[in-house]
Structures are given as structure tokens and as C-alpha cells.
Design an enzyme around this catalytic site. Structure first.
Site, PDB file in Angstrom:
ATOM      1  N   VAL A  99       7.858   4.440  -1.965  1.00 11.46           N
ATOM      2  CA  VAL A  99       6.194   3.389  -2.563  1.00 11.46           C
ATOM      3  C   VAL A  99       6.105   4.375  -4.532  1.00 11.46           C
ATOM      4  CG1 VAL A  99       6.112   1.461  -1.208  1.00 11.46           C
ATOM      5  CG2 VAL A  99       4.975   3.993  -1.512  1.00 11.46           C
ATOM      6  N   SER A 145       1.134  -1.135  -0.354  1.00 12.80           N
ATOM      7  CA  SER A 145      -0.171  -0.101  -0.009  1.00 12.80           C
ATOM      8  C   SER A 145       1.103   1.155   0.397  1.00 12.80           C
ATOM      9  CB  SER A 145      -1.056   0.062   1.050  1.00 12.80           C
ATOM     10  OG  SER A 145      -0.200   0.252   2.313  1.00 12.80           O
ATOM     11  N   LYS A 146       0.570   2.081   0.024  1.00 13.27           N
ATOM     12  CA  LYS A 146       0.777   3.514  -0.234  1.00 13.27           C
ATOM     13  C   LYS A 146       1.632   3.867   0.855  1.00 13.27           C
ATOM     14  CE  LYS A 146      -2.064   5.316  -3.918  1.00 13.27           C
ATOM     15  NZ  LYS A 146      -2.575   5.835  -4.353  1.00 13.27           N
ATOM     16  N   ARG A 147       0.652   3.286   1.937  1.00 10.10           N
ATOM     17  CA  ARG A 147       1.776   3.511   3.436  1.00 10.10           C
ATOM     18  C   ARG A 147       2.811   2.761   3.837  1.00 10.10           C
ATOM     19  NH1 ARG A 147      -3.571   4.857   3.637  1.00 10.10           N
ATOM     20  NH2 ARG A 147      -4.351   2.982   4.260  1.00 10.10           N
ATOM     21  N   ASP A 148       2.966   1.673   3.329  1.00  8.91           N
ATOM     22  CA  ASP A 148       4.289   0.947   3.753  1.00  8.91           C
ATOM     23  C   ASP A 148       5.322   1.767   3.715  1.00  8.91           C
ATOM     24  OD1 ASP A 148       1.803  -1.098   4.254  1.00  8.91           O
ATOM     25  OD2 ASP A 148       2.016  -2.142   2.012  1.00  8.91           O
TER      26      ASP A 148
END
Ligand code: GLU
Length: 511
Positions: A272, A261-264
Site C-alpha cells: 500500500v 488502511s496502511k495495515r491492509d
């Protein structure tokens, strides 16, 4: 010419392009190039609520940086434009009407509140053949009532009328053939009167058809979209020219547990996104591969192998090789774990392989950012420095830490090295060293080394301590390439100046 391969990358400008989106673009590009086909960039901006300013420019810039070339699109033009969906409203209106006229779609007036109430009442509520009779739509209301609501300007949506109990065959180049029963599908919204825009499903199918797309290569979850799309092609009578579907394996978190995900990225400390992104609303900055010091060729190579392999043990592959050898037959069905360390490894390999002169050009902005006046060094000097330290770096930015002493004298000295190496007698020994350095006939690496080592031996000094103290004055810490390579580079005057500054300034902070 009829069968010319035409693929499209169709991002929604709802934020920065995610690295998974980049991989989708790349696979489209590889396939198009391999087949002498065309690559279209279509901007799917029909979700007006999620539109983010700057996202479209970001997509263009990212693809350009990576060398993914577009043949047709908003910027490149083409025969099938406009290539931005918000500019194609008339086209979609026409096709929505056609579906309504043919009884394949219907008008629904249910308000968001009514839908919410229904969901509360029925936990697994789905708007479909079994429930639509109890909702407010042109199928359940009388013709007069529907006409009256429309004449009054009531807000409505158009829904696709999915006939239940039909087997839908979906054929995907990676997933194979799957049969899905239409009863699991809901009557998807195809158009919203509120903003006079179609939804993703309708616009996507209509455009793929009109733009003569032959292969739909997408990174999204493939169910239940793909069967719905098959039904839509059928409803329009376009089944015969339906593009071949190719649903790519998902990109997974590094531990394999769930979708990347974008948050990872921020959570795990790697980018990312291809380029740094400045969120226009929150002001938040997300890191990008370019700014983190990646070479675009390395990012391409790394991404190409996330979900595909060449069928042998090759890892380093240029864009040309990828174009030649790419095939869906070697794409995996299961998700691909995002192995960031591997990405760094690729970058290191590409840095090693890149000519020093080219790396030097990429290093110049890094030098400038760190306050170095680049014009006071020759291109040749910068290239030689880069050549000397590049085996120590994985990211371009790391060149600075490994090469700064070639450009600026140290102003600080590493505490732990002082403690270990700066013995009380060192200032005196360094003073003697200055005299030796003044006398060295040839200051290039080897001859200088011979003279200095002979002096150390003659004096009976501790080789390690003296050389490390020397290094501390010149570099600021006891690290770096071969000492006499450094002194040859910076020259006699600068070397001597640094040693004397070291004698004056090196002491423990708490001493
Ligand atoms: N706009 C869609 C997305 O970004 C496109 C998916 C597709 O390739 O059809 O998710």
C-alpha cells in the site's frame, strides 16, 4: 495570468506516503498539467508529535519515481516559500493574532485533564457556543484573569469562534453543493502555544490563500473540514478568492468494507506504499510497489482509474493521455475499491509493451541480487531472454524465476518432476542424447529440434518422457519456454554440461 491554475499536494510527513496520497498527488498533477498550471508540494509538518524522520525524503523519492513532477516546493523553490510549514511560524502567528483581534477566535486555557473530565461528565461534549461559557477561556474569564494567565506564561490554545445556527454553503466539484449548519462544528483549535505552531486547519487555509491556490484537490474525508474551512476563509475576508474544493472518492478495502488502511497491505499481501519503507522507530519494513516489481507507468495507470474513468472502455492509458482526458466530471462520489489483482494486470500489460532492452536494464539489478555476474552476459543476451519470458510475468521480480536457467545451471531439481519423469533408463538415454547434441550441425532452435526429435522417433523412445527429462537437466524443473529456444540461448557446451551434471545429480531426495 490571474487565473492560472495552481494546485498543491500537501502531505504531512507522519510516515510513508500511502498509495491513496499518491493518487491525490496524481490527480493534482493531471489537473495542473491539463490546464497549463502549477503543481506545488507543501510539507505540512505542524504536528510535531507525529513527525517521522525520513518521511519527507520518502515523499520526494516516491513522486520522482512515479514521474509526478513538482513545479514549486522545498526542493524546487518558488516565489511563495518557504514551502515547509514549520518554517512559516511568523506568518501563522500574524494570522492567529488577526483572528483574535477581530473577535473571530479566542484564547483557551483548559488543560487536557480538564477537557477529559468534561468529556466524562458530558458524553457528547463538544467545545462550542453551548459549552464554551463553562470552560476556561478569554470569553468566560475576565479580561484581568486572561491577561494574568498570559503574563504568567500559562499554556493556551487559540480556538476558532464558530457562530451557531449559520448555514454554510460548500461547493465541491465532485460532491456538488451542500449546505451544512454551523451548529455541528466545534470551536477548532487553530494554534497551540506549547509548540508555537498552528494546527492543520489554520496553516492549510492561510497557505492556500498566500500561495494563490486555485483548486484544493484532497483525498481526505470532506466533512466536517470543508465547512470549517469555508468559515475560516470568511473570517479572514478571503471568501472571494477561496479556492475551488475537490474532495476525491475514498480508496476502499478490496471488499469495499471501509477505508483502505496502511495495515491492509500486509494483512492481504500487497503493497500500500509506493516504495519500500523502513520504519525508523520499529525497524519494521513495509513493502512498496517499486520493490515488488512494478513499473511506475503501470502504478500511475492503475491509480488513475481508482475513482476516475475516461468515460469509455479504455483502460491502458499513458500519462499524456491521462493529462489530456482527466476530468472531475468523471470522478465518482462513492469510494473506489482497491482491486490489487487489477494492479497486477496493468503491470503485466506494461511489461509486455515495454521494449526488451529497457526491461533488461530493470532486470539487471534483480540478476545481481541473485548473484549473477551481469557483466558476463551481453545486453543483447539479457534483452532476448527477457523477451522470451516476459509474457509469463506480472512483476519484474518474477522474471528471475522464469529466466534463471538462462544465467545459472540448476543445482536442485524439482522432486515432483523427478518422480514423474526420471525413469530408471533416463541416465542412459541422456548419455545418448549428449552424443546426438555433439553431432547436431546447427545448434539453433529449429535445426537442433529436428535432429533430436528424429533421434527420439528412430529409437522409439517416449517423446514426452525424454523431452521432460532433458528439460529437467537443463532447467531444473519441467517448466519454461520452448526447450530448443533455451538450448540455442545457452549454447551447445553449456547444454551438454548441464545434461551430464543432471545424469550425475538427479535422484530423489529420499532415494
Ligand atoms: N496535510 C493534510 C493531509 O495530509 C493535507 C490535506 C489537504 O490536502 O488539505 O492530510
Amino acid at each position: 495570468m490571474e487565473n492560472k491554475v495552481r494546485v498543491r499536494f500537501a502531505p504531512s510527513p507522519t510516515g510513508p506516503l500511502h498509495i491513496g496520497g499518491v493518487r491525490t498527488a496524481l490527480y493534482n498533477y493531471l489537473f495542473a498539467r491539463q490546464n497549463g498550471g502549477e503543481m506545488i508540494l507543501r510539507i505540512e509538518d505542524t504536528d510535531s508529535n507525529r513527525f517521522v524522520p525520513g518521511a519527507e525524503d520518502y515523499i520526494n523519492e516516491a513522486l520522482a519515481w512515479l514521474g509526478i513532477k513538482i513545479d514549486e516546493g522545498v526542493r524546487d523553490g518558488g516565489e511563495y516559500g518557504p514551502y515547509k510549514q514549520s518554517e512559516r511560524r511568523d506568518i501563522y502567528r500574524h494570522y492567529v493574532k488577526e483572528l483574535c483581534d477581530n473577535g473571530r477566535a479566542y484564547v483557551a486555557f483548559d488543560t487536557p485533564e480538564e477537557l477529559e473530565a468534561k468529556r466524562k461528565e458530558m458524553p457528547n461534549f463538544q467545545y462550542d457556543a453551548s459549552t464554551r461559557g463553562g470552560m476556561r477561556n478569554s470569553l468566560s474569564l475576565s479580561q484581568e484573569e486572561t491577561d494574568r494567565l498570559l503574563a504568567e506564561g500559562a499554556t493556551y490554545v487559540v480556538r476558532f469562534k464558530v457562530e451557531p445556527g449559520q448555514d454554510i454553503e460548500v461547493d465541491d466539484l465532485i460532491r456538488g453543493k451542500v449546505v451544512i449548519n454551523s451548529s455541528i462544528l466545534d470551536d477548532k483549535v487553530l494554534y497551540k502555544s506549547a509548540d508555537d505552531l498552528p494546527t492543520y486547519h489554520l496553516a492549510n487555509i492561510v497557505d492556500d490563500h498566500l500561495m494563490k491556490i486555485t483548486h484544493v484537490i484532497r483525498g481526505e474525508e470532506w466533512l466536517p473540514s470543508a465547512p470549517l474551512h469555508v468559515l475560516l476563509y470568511e473570517a479572514f475576508g478571503w471568501r472571494d478568492t477561496m479556492p475551488q474544493f475537490v474532495h476525491l472518492p475514498l480508496l476502499l478495502k478490496p471488499d469495499g468494507k471501509g477505508k483502505l488502511s496502511k495495515r491492509d497491505g500486509d494483512r492481504l499481501g500487497f503493497p500500500v506504499f509506493p516504495l519500500e519503507w523502513h520504519d525508523p522507530k520499529s525497524g519494521e519494513i513495509s513493502s512498496g510497489y517499486r520493490e515488488a516489481g512494478y513499473l511506475p507507468e503501470a502504478v500511475i495507470n492503475f491509480l488513475a482509474l481508482l475513482g476516475w474513468n475516461p468515460g469509455d472502455d479504455r483502460e491502458i492509458m499513458s500519462m499524456d493521455e491521462l493529462v489530456r482526458d482527466f476530468s472531475f466530471a468523471h470522478c465518482s462520489k462513492s469510494g473506489a475499491k482497491f482491486d490489487f489483482e487489477k494492479g497486477k494486470w496493468f503491470n503485466h500489460e506494461y511489461i509486455m509493451a515495454k521494449p526488451d532492452a529497457e526491461l533488461a536494464e530493470l532486470f539487471k539489478p534483480v540478476l545481481e541480487k541473485n548473484g549473477v555476474d551481469v557483466s558476463s552476459f551481453s545486453d543483447e543476451y539479457i534483452a532476448k531472454v527477457v523477451g522470451l519470458v516476459k509474457n509469463r510475468v506480472s512483476l519484474l521480480g518474477e522474471l528471475w524465476a522464469n529466466a534463471r536457467f538462462f544465467f545459472v545451471a540448476p543445482t536442485e531439481y524439482a522432486e515432483k518432476d523427478i518422480k514423474k519423469r526420471w525413469k530408471p533408463e533416463m541416465p542412459q538415454i541422456m548419455r545418448e542424447l549428449i552424443e546426438v547434441l555433439k553431432q547436431v550441425p546447427d545448434f539453433s532452435s529449429k535445426p537442433c529440434e529436428e535432429v533430436v526429435l528424429a533421434w527420439i522417433a528412430e529409437k522409439g523412445y517416449h517423446l514426452g518422457n525424454v523431452m521432460n527429462a532433458f528439460r529437467l537437466t537443463v532447467v531444473g524443473e519441467c517448466k519454461g519456454p520452448h526447450m530448443f529456444d533455451i538450448t540455442e540461448f545457452i549454447g551447445r557446451d553449456e547444454t551438454i554440461a548441464r545434461v551430464s551434471r543432471g545424469i550425475e545429480n538427479i535422484r530423489l531426495a529420499d532415494a
